[in-house]
Design an enzyme around this catalytic site. Structure first.
Site, PDB file in Angstrom:
ATOM      1  N   GLY A 164      20.500  23.765  -4.757  1.00  0.00           N
ATOM      2  CA  GLY A 164      21.157  23.667  -3.461  1.00  0.00           C
ATOM      3  C   GLY A 164      22.684  23.203  -3.272  1.00  0.00           C
ATOM      4  CD  GLU A 191      20.353  11.624 -16.415  1.00  0.00           C
ATOM      5  OE1 GLU A 191      21.106  11.208 -15.478  1.00  0.00           O
ATOM      6  OE2 GLU A 191      19.417  11.049 -16.810  1.00  0.00           O
ATOM      7  CG  HIS A 240      16.327  22.977  -4.340  1.00  0.00           C
ATOM      8  ND1 HIS A 240      16.407  24.051  -3.324  1.00  0.00           N
ATOM      9  CD2 HIS A 240      17.392  22.108  -3.850  1.00  0.00           C
ATOM     10  CE1 HIS A 240      17.367  23.650  -2.391  1.00  0.00           C
ATOM     11  NE2 HIS A 240      17.980  22.608  -2.869  1.00  0.00           N
ATOM     12  NE  ARG A 293      24.702  18.910   3.150  1.00  0.00           N
ATOM     13  CZ  ARG A 293      24.827  18.438   4.123  1.00  0.00           C
ATOM     14  NH1 ARG A 293      23.977  17.416   4.606  1.00  0.00           N
ATOM     15  NH2 ARG A 293      25.620  18.914   5.248  1.00  0.00           N
ATOM     16  CG  HIS A 294      19.250  17.749  -3.045  1.00  0.00           C
ATOM     17  ND1 HIS A 294      18.953  18.086  -1.599  1.00  0.00           N
ATOM     18  CD2 HIS A 294      17.665  18.237  -3.403  1.00  0.00           C
ATOM     19  CE1 HIS A 294      17.790  18.840  -1.221  1.00  0.00           C
ATOM     20  NE2 HIS A 294      17.065  18.786  -2.232  1.00  0.00           N
ATOM     21  NE  ARG A 300       1.323  19.291 -29.730  1.00  0.00           N
ATOM     22  CZ  ARG A 300       0.913  20.024 -28.639  1.00  0.00           C
ATOM     23  NH1 ARG A 300       1.905  20.448 -27.560  1.00  0.00           N
ATOM     24  NH2 ARG A 300      -0.402  20.300 -28.346  1.00  0.00           N
ATOM     25  N   GLY A 332      23.065  12.291 -11.679  1.00  0.00           N
ATOM     26  CA  GLY A 332      21.708  12.241 -11.803  1.00  0.00           C
ATOM     27  C   GLY A 332      21.354  11.277 -10.791  1.00  0.00           C
TER      28      GLY A 332
END
Length: 136
Positions: A108, A63, A106, A110-111, A91, A82
């Site tokens: 973009g 993250e 992606h 907006r997201h 593993r 997020g």
């Protein structure tokens, strides 16, 4: 190059001071044209009671990479948050440093969707994660 913000590794690493990124000693070590990389130790801070890298620590690394990469793909006052993160732990890792490699699936307006793969010191994938962010 996908990045819209100019940044140095030194500046990225300074962002981690005083928060979880610094606490876990996550260090950014490479900015490519379309990738961002960071490492994290496998030690008492990041292991579970059985001596293995904690899955939650892997998610923190994922993250962190995805959120910072997302921010680098924005402009001006825009930020990213997020929305969803998942991780497949493939593993076990018992020591050394793991390396996360983040790439956009992606990016973009907006997201965004980020793929973050985490490798042990032998170059074997130990976690595959995906982070979705919203641009605000």
């Amino acid at each position: 190059m996908i990045w819209k913000r100019a940044v140095t590794l030194e500046a990225l690493n300074a962002m981690g001071e005083g928060n979880m990124v610094g606490l876990l000693d996550i260090r950014f070590d490479a900015i490519g044209d379309d990738s961002l990389e960071a490492t994290m130790p496998v030690d008492a801070r990041t292991c579970q009671p059985f001596g293995l890298l904690h899955g939650g620590a892997s998610v923190v690394l994922a993250e962190t990479l995805g959120s910072v990469a997302g921010y680098l793909c924005t402009e001006g006052a825009q930020k990213v948050v997020g929305v969803e993160v998942n991780a497949n732990h493939l593993r076990a890792v018992t020591g050394g440093r793991v390396r996360g490699v983040c790439r956009a699936l992606h990016a973009g307006g907006r997201h965004q969707v980020w793929q973050i793969d985490i490798y042990n010191e032998q170059g074997k994938m130990c976690c595959s994660s995906r982070l979705t962010t919203a641009v605000v």
